[in-house]
Write an enzyme that holds these catalytic residues in place. Structure first.
Site, PDB file in Angstrom:
ATOM      1  N   ASP A 108       0.866  -1.174   0.018  1.00 29.00           N
ATOM      2  CA  ASP A 108      -0.035   0.068   0.073  1.00 29.00           C
ATOM      3  C   ASP A 108       0.806   1.342  -0.046  1.00 29.00           C
ATOM      4  O   ASP A 108       1.971   1.251   0.516  1.00 29.00           O
ATOM      5  CB  ASP A 108      -0.713  -0.023   1.377  1.00 29.00           C
ATOM      6  CG  ASP A 108      -1.901   1.199   1.241  1.00 29.00           C
ATOM      7  OD1 ASP A 108      -2.387   1.564   0.416  1.00 29.00           O
ATOM      8  OD2 ASP A 108      -2.155   1.510   2.484  1.00 29.00           O
ATOM      9  N   ASP A 152      -0.466   4.930   0.851  1.00 25.82           N
ATOM     10  CA  ASP A 152      -0.610   5.794   2.127  1.00 25.82           C
ATOM     11  C   ASP A 152      -0.590   5.180   3.498  1.00 25.82           C
ATOM     12  O   ASP A 152      -1.113   4.090   3.588  1.00 25.82           O
ATOM     13  CB  ASP A 152      -1.887   6.482   2.046  1.00 25.82           C
ATOM     14  CG  ASP A 152      -1.861   7.281   0.907  1.00 25.82           C
ATOM     15  OD1 ASP A 152      -1.111   8.308   0.938  1.00 25.82           O
ATOM     16  OD2 ASP A 152      -3.111   7.282  -0.027  1.00 25.82           O
TER      17      ASP A 152
END
Lengths: 191, 191
Positions: free
Chosen positions: A21, A23
Site C-alpha cells: 500500500d 498511504d
C-alpha cells in the site's frame, strides 16, 4: 530469487509477489496531514492525539471537512515524505520478490498523476509496471498485501499483513508489522 | 447473479468477475487517433490501412513520433468515443457479474485523471471501485479478461478473451470476439 513452481496460470515458475500500500505504509501521509492541519488551524495534533481513530474524528467537527478536502487538492500528494526505511527495504525486497505498489487512489482521483510522479521519484528501482491504482484491493492477485487498512486485508485473497498506523492499533485479526525493519525481517524469515 | 462457491480467500460465495480493457475495447481510441492524424497531417488513414499493424507502423516514419505523442497530451483521452454497444452490454453484464475496467494507463500517466472522468461519464452504472489503472495486467485477479492486446492475455491468470482490433487480426491463440454483441452472447452462453 524466491519463486514457486506451477502456481501460475501457465504453469511456469514465478516469483512470489508482494503488493504494498502507499498511504501510511510507503508514504507518510499522516505527517503531511498533521503539518497541514497545523498550518491551516494553528493547532498541534500529535500522533498520540489520533491514536485509535481517523484524523477526521480527532478534530473539532467544524474542521472535519477541511482535513479530508485537502487530499483532493492538486499537488497535495506530490511532496509527502517517504516512510522511514521504506526505500531501502523495498529495494532489497525488489531483488527477490515481485513488488507491486497498490493504492486505492480512486477516492482522490485528482491525485493520480501526483502519485505516479511521487513513485517515480521515491522508488526509482521499480518501474511503472509495478503501479496499481485501484478502486478495490479485491482485484489484486498477489501472494502478500502489506496495508494499514483492515478492510483492504479483509477482501484480499492472499496473505494480509497489517502495517501499524494510528487508526488500526486495536485491530487484532492480522499479522502485524510496526515498521519497515519488521517487514524486512518478516520476508527474510521466509527464505 | 452468477456466482461460485468456495473459490475466494475467505470461502464465501462470490460473483464471477470480468476485467475489461479500456482502449480499443470500451473506448474507440483508434477512431480518435485516426481523426487526429487527419487533422494534423491532412491524410486519411482508414481502418483497412492499419489492418494487422500498429498505427505507428502504418504512417511515414517522420509522422511516427507525433502519432504516439498525442496520447500524452492532457485532454486527449477525455473525449474518446465509446465503442459501439459497450455501454448497453456492460450495464447488463454488471447486473450479473463483478465488472472491473482495467487499463494499462501507466504508459500515458498524464491521462490518468482524464480516464477517471471518462469512466464516470460513460459508464455511470459502475462505481470507481471497479477501476484499475495498472502497469501490468498480471496483477489482476479476475475470472475473465477481455482485451485487445495478446500480451495482456498472455500474462493474465484467468480466461483471456481477445477483442478484435486492427492490430490483432492475425492472432490465433485466444477465444476471439469481434464486437460487444459477441461479448454479450458469450457470457449469456455461460449461464
Amino acid at each position: 530469487m524466491v519463486s514457486i513452481r506451477g502456481n501460475s496460470a501457465k504453469g511456469r515458475e514465478r516469483r512470489i509477489s508482494i503488493a504494498v500500500d502507499l498511504d501510511e505504509v510507503t508514504a507518510d501521509t499522516v505527517a503531511k496531514r498533521l503539518q497541514r492541519y497545523r498550518a491551516d488551524y494553528g493547532v498541534e495534533l500529535s500522533r498520540k492525539d489520533i491514536q485509535g481513530k481517523q484524523i477526521r474524528d480527532a478534530v473539532p467537527s467544524n474542521h472535519r471537512e477541511a482535513v479530508e478536502a485537502c487530499l483532493d487538492e492538486p499537488g497535495f500528494s506530490r511532496d509527502i515524505p517517504v516512510m522511514q526505511n521504506a526505500q531501502r527495504i523495498l529495494e532489497g525486497l525488489s531483488r527477490r520478490f515481485e513488488i507491486f505498489i497498490a493504492t486505492s487512489a480512486m477516492d482522490h482521483p485528482v491525485s493520480l498523476y501526483d502519485r505516479y510522479l511521487w513513485l517515480q521519484e521515491h522508488l526509482p528501482f521499480l518501474t511503472d509496471r509495478s503501479y496499481v491504482f485501484c478502486g478495490s484491493k479485491s482485484i489484486l492477485k498477489a501472494d502478500f498485501l502489506i496495508d494499514d487498512n483492515p478492510r483492504n486485508l479483509e477482501i484480499f485473497s492472499g496473505t494480509g499483513i497489517l502495517f501499524t498506523a494510528h487508526h488500526n492499533v486495536y485491530e487484532t485479526r492480522f499479522k502485524r508489522v510496526d515498521s519497515w525493519l519488521e517487514v524486512g525481517a518478516y520476508f527474510d524469515s521466509l527464505v
